[in-house]
Scaffold this motif. Structure first.
Motif, PDB file in Angstrom:
ATOM      1  N   GLY A   1      30.004  42.448  38.650  1.00  0.00           N
ATOM      2  CA  GLY A   1      29.681  43.838  38.392  1.00  0.00           C
ATOM      3  C   GLY A   1      28.187  44.103  38.239  1.00  0.00           C
ATOM      4  O   GLY A   1      27.740  45.239  38.283  1.00  0.00           O
ATOM      5  N   LEU A   2      27.389  43.031  38.052  1.00  0.00           N
ATOM      6  CA  LEU A   2      25.947  43.226  37.912  1.00  0.00           C
ATOM      7  C   LEU A   2      25.303  43.569  39.245  1.00  0.00           C
ATOM      8  O   LEU A   2      24.188  44.071  39.292  1.00  0.00           O
TER       9      LEU A   2
ATOM     10  N   CYS B   1      29.431  41.317  30.551  1.00  0.00           N
ATOM     11  CA  CYS B   1      28.923  42.488  31.262  1.00  0.00           C
ATOM     12  C   CYS B   1      29.329  42.422  32.729  1.00  0.00           C
ATOM     13  O   CYS B   1      28.921  41.507  33.441  1.00  0.00           O
ATOM     14  N   GLY B   2      30.125  43.365  33.147  1.00  0.00           N
ATOM     15  CA  GLY B   2      30.533  43.392  34.552  1.00  0.00           C
ATOM     16  C   GLY B   2      31.370  42.197  34.948  1.00  0.00           C
ATOM     17  O   GLY B   2      31.319  41.724  36.068  1.00  0.00           O
ATOM     18  N   ILE B   3      32.117  41.673  33.979  1.00  0.00           N
ATOM     19  CA  ILE B   3      33.020  40.549  34.240  1.00  0.00           C
ATOM     20  C   ILE B   3      34.439  41.093  34.147  1.00  0.00           C
ATOM     21  O   ILE B   3      34.815  41.667  33.129  1.00  0.00           O
ATOM     22  N   SER B   4      35.227  40.902  35.217  1.00  0.00           N
ATOM     23  CA  SER B   4      36.569  41.493  35.204  1.00  0.00           C
ATOM     24  C   SER B   4      37.491  40.697  34.277  1.00  0.00           C
ATOM     25  O   SER B   4      38.377  41.258  33.647  1.00  0.00           O
ATOM     26  N   GLY B   5      37.274  39.375  34.203  1.00  0.00           N
ATOM     27  CA  GLY B   5      38.083  38.578  33.280  1.00  0.00           C
ATOM     28  C   GLY B   5      39.216  37.821  33.947  1.00  0.00           C
ATOM     29  O   GLY B   5      40.353  37.865  33.490  1.00  0.00           O
TER      30      GLY B   5
ATOM     31  N   ILE C   1      34.124  39.388  20.711  1.00  0.00           N
ATOM     32  CA  ILE C   1      33.929  39.578  22.149  1.00  0.00           C
ATOM     33  C   ILE C   1      33.719  41.066  22.429  1.00  0.00           C
ATOM     34  O   ILE C   1      34.497  41.915  21.987  1.00  0.00           O
ATOM     35  N   VAL C   2      32.644  41.332  23.135  1.00  0.00           N
ATOM     36  CA  VAL C   2      32.366  42.702  23.565  1.00  0.00           C
ATOM     37  C   VAL C   2      32.480  42.725  25.082  1.00  0.00           C
ATOM     38  O   VAL C   2      31.930  41.846  25.756  1.00  0.00           O
ATOM     39  N   ALA C   3      33.233  43.685  25.615  1.00  0.00           N
ATOM     40  CA  ALA C   3      33.375  43.776  27.069  1.00  0.00           C
ATOM     41  C   ALA C   3      32.812  45.098  27.550  1.00  0.00           C
ATOM     42  O   ALA C   3      33.108  46.153  26.994  1.00  0.00           O
ATOM     43  N   ILE C   4      31.977  44.995  28.583  1.00  0.00           N
ATOM     44  CA  ILE C   4      31.428  46.203  29.207  1.00  0.00           C
ATOM     45  C   ILE C   4      31.836  46.150  30.672  1.00  0.00           C
ATOM     46  O   ILE C   4      31.463  45.203  31.386  1.00  0.00           O
ATOM     47  N   ASN C   5      32.647  47.092  31.108  1.00  0.00           N
ATOM     48  CA  ASN C   5      33.133  47.064  32.484  1.00  0.00           C
ATOM     49  C   ASN C   5      33.490  48.469  32.940  1.00  0.00           C
ATOM     50  O   ASN C   5      33.940  49.292  32.152  1.00  0.00           O
TER      51      ASN C   5
END
Lengths: 385, 260, 395
Positions: free
Chosen positions: C283-284, C337-341, C355-359
């Motif tokens: 996502g980056l 950051c920008g990781i779908s998982g 854990i903080v997720a930004i997507n």
């Protein structure tokens, strides 16, 4: 299944598995992507005594046989066929020395090979000599205490990376199949150079190159066996090594099956993991059954080879053809079970499928293997009649 | 050069979990491994031996089944192995463990002792320095590089929070090592065969002349009062609003959790 | 103290056998029996459906052996500046000292008298301060020698230090010389209201379990505490206290520091040991995205990780890869950051504390393991986050 391995055999399998999991799996995708020869893995294999498995103890090896070698090949193949091809090609190149070398030749080369200090390659194939080995055009002409080699070998696994090459060349064109001889050529011999590195569909961690001989002079002590024995050396070598290709098939298929099962347990569709669907279960069941059948055949043949049996050609061809056709099918099915994910490079099965294809081609295509088996059947029937 | 490498057999912690309902460890099928940091200590010992000659002795304290870990050390190249085992050692905390190991090290003899920086089950990083204290020798912890080595002493890189120090010490010395130091080798087949047949020397409390009050539970100043599951992840919070609003909320939350 | 099975109550159901991490419970006839491999971890106590497994209580409860009084904090300095962890410890130490009704003292070797006074501002009643060339660099032996000398003379009941490379190196030696217990890496410290003992809580088994540790029969009770775990108090420059200069006579060191090398590059922070990891994925959009993450990591004092997708794209070297085919990490804070998982990534990081997720995609599986989720464009959120953290930290 329990194949009643001895403690030593289990040790080899376990250590090969550990190397595969710790040193190969983490970098197999990168090695494939970059088409990079796995020197680091080769060093680990050397340090772990893996190159010495089938070499007699007196030459620094472990004094075991084909079966033990197959166990190691299978485990490495489960992780990466490119790595296992580089490893197995080393054994292929070593067999001529082991089977036909003089004491002096063995003492000179085997300790380094067993310790993994020097890598070996086997050179038979040429542009016009693939399945038809009799088409070899590389010549070796005697000149005093030397032989002078001229010609080009094609698609030689470990070419350029290996330091020792066992090369089949024609010494007497008038004698047909009996006019070939086998030689040991060392990297750095005058007139010996390498051609381009091939770009391949699969097994991209392994290296495939041309060997170019231009008035390459090698001492006559480097001849393996007697003059005219070249094809016997080649055929006996392939008889020994073919079962190893079968082991590669079992390994890569097992690797693909493992991935497919793992994926099918995690992947949810229609609200359930796809492994709970019978259509998927049946595919996995067939794959598992085929892998096990091939393993049983490969192990049985490897043990038969180690028993010292004389007529191993048919059995080793059977192991090769069955296990490698199976590998192609099982790796293809693994991609199918995993669907779109299987097709992506994010997961390892597309690589396994690409890699598996070579097994049906190299060390004698599966069509040639069937010829060999067929001819053996004809001969056996004739003998009985 | 006599080198002792202390190793510990530990459960593979990546697989140990606690059942939050019963507050007990779930360890079904959790394999035992050599503490990963100790493998780096062993590798360092083996490389030194290859460079300057000498012997590498693997030393562990534990139940009889810890012999397996010692055999693995031999399969990697250790010359011999000593298992310190006695029911009197049960329940030892770091001090009682360090005491027993220091007695055993005296008995075995050494110029250099190598330990992993800590064990992954306890994560205390205490046994190494405590052992050095009880042996009356210097120690250097968190060694990430061996710069020089001679019969007089060692020169190493010691990891610190803001970089590293170059530190020298005379021999004998105890070093605890971090993973950056090296890449541990895998066992070899010949090593494994040797390990299978190798004689593992067993030492008891009496063999090492350890005082009864200083080993095991009796010799342990600290006691585990209870174990429990760490707080499980709270419900996920989805932050809303503009990027600025979301970020402001997030920073507040992280501050309250002391993450910032 | 022992753990025993009451044969009267044991029904032989074997429920306890697999609960023991040490294989110390065996069947003897039709009853369970705890053998000598028992490490007293108490894992079995609550498994028994019959309540047949019991702790046989230890000798008299200890209210703290006499003559030891006061709480001490070892204040670590490096390069002449007291480390932040010392102020955090003073915050915790103040609380403990008040609970025990005793004084809080700090110990400072080197650093100068200015730094000594600062310790008072941060909550110490008294500071034992020593200046000597032997403290110019950190060598274990002088630290051990002088601290042991002071503890033996002044007899505090609790001594704390930071669980830093320095504290974790020399504190065990002090404990060994004093013959007392030491608990590493505590995340919480409390006074047991009944006995006055220090309850030391720490993670074990890679953070999979927590344990409460006691040191009932020995004094002082010693513990190290991880940095950034305890809350600092509020400094008060008016605060009064006493600085006692102590001598470091006759103290020598066999080890010597030849050189000190500072490494500020974030690459130094090994992913495995980082407290904070900021990781990026596909996502980056490109390698430039990672420059942004490096800045975020820098303001948080953390390391940069990457998903396999980002590494495959060649945006980051493999050494930064987190996941099944990369490294497994468990920092205190993980910002994805920008990781779908993908599962392959999750298995490598899901044991992180926070854990903080930004997507962009609200359906991304990374949100399933996140404590905090931000649905948005990383290129918008991350710069805003960097800005905000800088404001908060005043940099």
């Amino acid at each position: 299944m329990n194949y009643f391995l001895t403690e030593e055999q289990q040790m080899i399998r376990d250590l090969a598995r550990q190397i595969a999991e710790e040193k190969v799996v983490p970098q197999r995708a990168e090695l494939d992507e970059k088409e990079e020869f796995p020197w680091e893995v080769m060093k680990t294999l050397a340090q772990s005594d893996m190159f010495g498995i089938f070499i007699p103890e007196e030459f620094g090896g472990l004094g075991m046989g084909s079966f033990e070698l197959c166990l190691a090949v299978e485990e490495l193949s489960r992780a990466c066929l490119g790595v296992s091809t580089s490893y197995a090609a080393n054994a292929l190149g070593t067999y001529p020395i082991l089977l036909f070398g003089t004491e002096e030749q063995k003492e000179r080369f085997l300790p380094d090979i067993a310790a993994g200090r020097r890598l070996v390659a086997f050179a038979l194939t040429e542009a016009n000599a693939g399945s038809d080995a009799a088409g070899v055009q590389t010549t070796a002409v005697k000149d005093g205490d030397h032989y002078v080699l001229n010609g080009t070998k094609q698609w030689i696994t470990n070419g350029g990376e290996a330091e020792i090459y066992t090369v089949i060349a024609i010494t007497d064109r008038t004698r047909g199949a009996r006019g070939a001889s086998a030689f040991i050529v060392e990297k750095g011999a005058p007139g010996f150079s390498f051609g381009k590195k091939e770009k391949k569909m699969g097994i991209r961690a392994s290296v495939t190159r041309e060997l170019i001989f231009e008035d390459c002079r090698i001492p006559k002590e480097n001849m393996l066996g007697r003059e005219g024995m070249g094809f016997i050396v080649a055929m006996k070598t392939l008889d020994q090594s073919r079962v190893g290709v079968g082991a590669q098939g079992v390994g890569v298929a097992q690797g693909a099956l493992d991935e497919a099962v793992k994926f099918a347990r995690q992947r949810v569709q229609f609200g359930k993991p796809i492994i709970s669907f019978q259509a998927v279960q049946h595919m996995l069941a067939d794959m598992a059954t085929q892998v096990e059948a091939a393993r049983a055949l490969v192990y049985a043949v490897a043990r038969y080879v180690d028993s010292g049996a004389k007529e191993i050609t048919k059995a080793s061809a059977m192991a090769k053809v069955f296990a490698t056709d199976m590998a192609m099918k099982v790796t293809t099915d693994a991609v199918q079970v995993m669907g779109g994910s299987g097709y992506m490079r994010e997961y390892p099965v597309e690589k396994m499928m690409r890699d598996a294809k070579i097994l049906q081609i190299y060390e004698g295509t599966n069509q040639i293997q069937r010829n060999v088996i067929g001819q053996a059947l004809v001969r056996e029937a004739a003998r009985k009649a | 050069m006599k080198i002792i490498v202390c190793i510990k057999q530990v459960p593979d912690t990546a697989e140990v979990r606690i059942n939050p309902e019963t507050n007990t460890l779930v360890r079904d099928g959790v394999p035992s491994i050599i503490n990963p940091y100790d493998l780096h200590a062993l590798e360092a010992g083996l490389r030194l031996k290859e460079q300057v000659g000498g012997t590498v002795t693997a030393l562990t304290m534990g139940p009889p089944q810890a012999e397996e870990a010692l055999r693995e050390a031999i399969s990697m190249g250790a010359d011999d192995a000593v298992l310190l085992t006695d029911r009197a050692f049960a329940g030892a905390d770091t001090l009682a463990t360090a005491y027993a190991l220091s007695r055993a090290a005296r008995k075995v003899g050494f110029d250099l002792i190598l330990c992993g920086k800590q064990a992954i089950d306890g994560d205390t990083a205490q046994v190494g320095p405590e052992m050095a204290e009880l042996l009356g020798i210097p120690h250097i912890a968190y060694v990430k590089g061996l710069v020089g080595f001679s019969v007089e002493g060692v020169r190493v890189q010691r990891l610190m929070e803001d970089g590293y120090d170059i530190v020298e010490s005379p021999l004998p010395v105890l070093l605890t090592v971090v993973k950056e130091l090296n890449e541990p080798r895998l066992p070899s087949l010949k090593g494994k065969m040797r390990a299978r047949k190798a004689e593992i020397r067993r030492l008891t409390r009496e063999d090492i002349g350890a005082e009864e009050e200083r080993v095991g539970l009796k010799g342990s100043p600290t006691q585990v009062r209870r174990i429990f599951a760490p707080e499980t992840r709270k419900e996920r919070k989805m932050l809303t609003g503009t990027a600025e609003e979301q970020v402001t909320r997030l920073v507040e939350e992280l501050k309250s959790l002391k993450c910032i | 103290m022992r753990i025993v099975v009451d044969p009267e109550k044991c029904t032989g159901c074997e429920a306890c056998l697999s609960s023991c991490p040490y294989d110390a419970i065996v069947m003897k006839g039709d009853k369970a029996f705890i053998n000598e491999y028992c490490q007293f971890c108490r894992a079995c106590l609550e498994v028994c459906p019959e309540g047949a497994i019991k702790e046989r209580e230890e000798e008299a409860p200890v209210g703290g052996p006499g003559g030891f009084r006061g709480v001490w904090v070892f204040a670590e300095q490096r390069g002449g500046r007291v480390a932040d962890v010392a102020f955090e410890l003073l915050g915790a130490g103040r609380r403990l000292a008040d609970a025990r009704g005793v004084e809080l003292s700090a110990v400072l070797f080197g650093g100068g008298s200015e730094e000594a006074r600062r310790l008072i501002h941060w909550g110490a009643d008294r500071v034992y301060h020593a200046e000597s060339p032997v403290f110019e660099h950190f060598n274990d032996e002088p630290y051990v020698a002088l601290l042991e000398r002071l503890v033996s003379e002044y007899r505090p009941e609790i001594v704390l230090a930071g669980a830093t490379p320095m504290g974790r190196s020399f504190f065990p030696r002090v404990a060994a010389r004093l013959g007392t217990g030491l608990t590493a890496d505590c995340t919480s410290l409390e006074i047991d209201p009944d006995t006055g003992n220090l309850l030391q809580i720490r993670p074990a088994f890679g953070g999979n379990i927590m344990a409460t540790i006691l040191c009932p029969r020995h004094r002082p009770q010693m513990a190290t505490v991880r940095p950034r775990v305890m809350k600092k108090g509020v400094p008060d420059e008016e605060r009064e206290g006493e600085v006692i200069e102590v001598k470091a006579d006759g103290i020598t060191s066999r080890t010597s520091v030849i050189e000190t090398i500072k490494e500020v590059s974030e690459a130094r922070v090994n992913l495995q040991e980082a407290d904070v990891i900021v990781a990026g994925g596909r996502g980056l959009g490109g390698p430039e995205g990672f420059r942004m993450l490096e800045e975020l990591a820098k303001v948080l004092g953390g390391a940069v990780g990457a998903s396999r997708a980002a590494v495959d794209e060649g945006w980051m070297p493999y050494s930064h890869q987190v996941g099944q085919t990369g490294q497994t990490v468990c920092p205190r804070l993980y910002i994805a950051c920008g990781i779908s998982g993908a599962v392959q990534h999750l298995v490598g990081m899901q044991s992180s504390d926070i854990i903080v997720a930004i997507n962009k995609n609200p359906e991304a599986p990374i949100f399933d393991v996140a404590n905090y989720g931000i649905v948005g464009d990383v290129h918008e959120v991350v710069p805003a986050l960097i800005k905000r953290i800088k404001e908060v930290k005043g940099i």
